[in-house]
Design an enzyme around this catalytic site. Structure first.
Site, PDB file in Angstrom:
ATOM      1  N   GLU A 251     -11.248   4.350  -1.330  1.00 52.30           N
ATOM      2  CA  GLU A 251     -11.722   4.629   0.036  1.00 52.30           C
ATOM      3  C   GLU A 251     -12.597   5.896   0.089  1.00 52.30           C
ATOM      4  O   GLU A 251     -12.267   6.919  -0.475  1.00 52.30           O
ATOM      5  CB  GLU A 251     -10.539   4.779   1.015  1.00 52.30           C
TER       6      GLU A 251
ATOM      7  N   LYS B  91       2.895   3.382  -5.619  1.00 49.22           N
ATOM      8  CA  LYS B  91       2.323   2.386  -6.552  1.00 49.22           C
ATOM      9  C   LYS B  91       3.370   1.904  -7.543  1.00 49.22           C
ATOM     10  O   LYS B  91       3.319   0.764  -7.990  1.00 49.22           O
ATOM     11  CB  LYS B  91       1.100   2.970  -7.268  1.00 49.22           C
TER      12      LYS B  91
ATOM     13  N   ASP C  13       0.833  -1.199   0.000  1.00 55.09           N
ATOM     14  CA  ASP C  13       0.000   0.000   0.000  1.00 55.09           C
ATOM     15  C   ASP C  13       0.865   1.246   0.000  1.00 55.09           C
ATOM     16  O   ASP C  13       0.459   2.304   0.497  1.00 55.09           O
ATOM     17  CB  ASP C  13      -0.932  -0.010   1.227  1.00 55.09           C
TER      18      ASP C  13
ATOM     19  N   ASP D  19      -3.240  -2.961  -2.551  1.00 55.20           N
ATOM     20  CA  ASP D  19      -4.287  -1.934  -2.593  1.00 55.20           C
ATOM     21  C   ASP D  19      -4.109  -1.086  -3.850  1.00 55.20           C
ATOM     22  O   ASP D  19      -3.023  -1.027  -4.424  1.00 55.20           O
ATOM     23  CB  ASP D  19      -4.205  -1.035  -1.354  1.00 55.20           C
ATOM     24  N   ASN D  20      -5.173  -0.448  -4.303  1.00 53.83           N
ATOM     25  CA  ASN D  20      -5.111   0.589  -5.346  1.00 53.83           C
ATOM     26  C   ASN D  20      -4.671   0.111  -6.716  1.00 53.83           C
ATOM     27  O   ASN D  20      -4.053   0.874  -7.471  1.00 53.83           O
ATOM     28  CB  ASN D  20      -4.160   1.731  -4.934  1.00 53.83           C
TER      29      ASN D  20
HETATM   30  O1  LIG Z   1       2.653   9.263   0.262  1.00 52.07           O
HETATM   31  C1  LIG Z   1       3.746   8.809   0.155  1.00 52.07           C
HETATM   32  C2  LIG Z   1       3.965   7.456  -0.491  1.00 52.07           C
HETATM   33  S1  LIG Z   1       3.340   6.244   0.518  1.00 52.07           S
HETATM   34  C3  LIG Z   1       1.614   6.428   0.281  1.00 52.07           C
HETATM   35  C4  LIG Z   1       1.224   5.559  -0.876  1.00 52.07           C
HETATM   36  N1  LIG Z   1      -0.223   5.489  -1.054  1.00 52.07           N
HETATM   37  C5  LIG Z   1      -0.765   6.275  -1.945  1.00 52.07           C
HETATM   38  O2  LIG Z   1      -0.109   7.056  -2.602  1.00 52.07           O
HETATM   39  C6  LIG Z   1      -2.249   6.202  -2.147  1.00 52.07           C
HETATM   40  C7  LIG Z   1      -2.868   7.175  -2.919  1.00 52.07           C
HETATM   41  C8  LIG Z   1      -4.264   7.158  -3.104  1.00 52.07           C
HETATM   42  C9  LIG Z   1      -4.915   8.200  -3.923  1.00 52.07           C
HETATM   43  C10 LIG Z   1      -4.473   9.522  -3.885  1.00 52.07           C
HETATM   44  C11 LIG Z   1      -5.084  10.491  -4.646  1.00 52.07           C
HETATM   45  C12 LIG Z   1      -6.176  10.165  -5.439  1.00 52.07           C
HETATM   46  F1  LIG Z   1      -6.795  11.112  -6.174  1.00 52.07           F
HETATM   47  C13 LIG Z   1      -6.621   8.859  -5.494  1.00 52.07           C
HETATM   48  C14 LIG Z   1      -5.999   7.882  -4.734  1.00 52.07           C
HETATM   49  C15 LIG Z   1      -5.043   6.154  -2.515  1.00 52.07           C
HETATM   50  C16 LIG Z   1      -4.410   5.178  -1.751  1.00 52.07           C
HETATM   51  O3  LIG Z   1      -5.140   4.188  -1.149  1.00 52.07           O
HETATM   52  C17 LIG Z   1      -3.027   5.184  -1.571  1.00 52.07           C
HETATM   53  O4  LIG Z   1      -2.472   4.175  -0.826  1.00 52.07           O
HETATM   54  C18 LIG Z   1       4.927   9.588   0.581  1.00 52.07           C
HETATM   55  C19 LIG Z   1       6.117   8.954   0.796  1.00 52.07           C
HETATM   56  C20 LIG Z   1       7.215   9.710   1.159  1.00 52.07           C
HETATM   57  C21 LIG Z   1       7.091  11.054   1.309  1.00 52.07           C
HETATM   58  O5  LIG Z   1       8.160  11.836   1.672  1.00 52.07           O
HETATM   59  C22 LIG Z   1       5.857  11.677   1.089  1.00 52.07           C
HETATM   60  O6  LIG Z   1       5.808  13.012   1.275  1.00 52.07           O
HETATM   61  C23 LIG Z   1       4.773  10.940   0.745  1.00 52.07           C
HETATM   62 MG   LIG Z   2      -3.929   2.578  -0.534  1.00 55.43          MG
END
Ligand SMILES: O=C(CSCCNC(=O)c1cc(-c2ccc(F)cc2)cc(O)c1O)c1ccc(O)c(O)c1
Ligand SMILES: [Mg+2]
Length: 214
Positions: free
Chosen positions: A199, A144, A141, A169-170
């Protein structure tokens, strides 16, 4: 209040959820993210699919890639049999700091090990660091575009055994097309798609469950 979304989620948990009650932490986050502000937790609909797989597999050793606020870590840990461990990995230190507090509030800290840093660095060290042979269940998760390289790395590092299960997920939104093509096309995996929604929305998304055949 709180300056970041994860901080506001933690504040909501501390003010509304019953300390030591994992279910109330999960429900509080779902309520907040459905009615106040959206956040990227696996959520209640896909969470139920994840729950059924965790209950079916009863993993002794489980890995989660992508902790965020700890919602799915709490959800999973509350279903784990005694002396089972969830190792959850988060790249972002801000998310990890919040997740530690959410996991503690839910009272599941003795079943969860949270590690911080890039998955590519940690995966080759897991066996030695944690005295592991392999993972029974892996929940992907995180980024991606890391699903596929990290899956290949787990194969190479011998972290998957015949019967290990990957749950991603996703796979539709945001999507992991290269990962899907790999697990669905490879003779080394038996893959199944569970149709659901992103979600807290009506947008299509889904979970892919893939059994490693060795
Ligand atoms: O965020 C991260 C990466 S880990 C999260 C991955 N998960 C997702 O990206 C994720 C995204 C969506 C989603 C988002 C926008 C939409 F319009 C539609 C869906 C849904 C999910 O269920 C997810 O799991 C990170 C890492 C290091 C860093 O320094 C930092 O700033 C940020
Ligand atoms: Mg997710």
């Amino acid at each position: 209040y709180g300056s970041t979304r994860p901080e506001r989620i933690l504040a909501e948990v501390k003010s509304k959820a019953t300390r030591g009650d994992a279910r109330s932490v999960v429900d509080t986050i779902d309520q907040y993210c459905r009615h106040q502000e959206w956040a990227m937790n696996v959520g209640d609909e896909k969470g139920t699919i994840l729950d059924s797989i965790v209950c079916e597999v009863k993993p002794r050793a489980m890995l989660e890639l992508g902790t965020y606020c700890g919602y799915s870590a709490v959800r999973i840990a509350s279903l784990l049999p005694p002396n089972s461990r969830l190792i959850t990995m988060e790249f972002n230190p801000v998310f990890a700091a919040i997740a530690r507090q959410v996991i503690a509030w839910a009272g599941v800290e003795d079943k969860v090990v949270l590690i911080e840093g890039p998955s590519g660095d940690w995966i080759p060290k897991m066996k030695k660091e944690f005295g592991l042979t392999s993972f029974d269940l892996v929940f992907l998760d995180h980024w991606k575009d890391c699903y596929l390289p990290d899956t290949k790395l787990m194969e190479e590092c011998g972290l998957l055994r015949t019967g290990s299960i990957l749950v991603a997920d996703n796979v539709i939104c945001p999507g992991a097309p290269d990962y899907l093509e790999y697990v669905r096309g490879s003779p080394r995996y038996e893959s199944k798609y569970f149709r659901s929604h992103l979600e807290y929305t009506r947008v299509e998304d889904g979970i892919e469950k893939s059994v490693f055949l060795g």
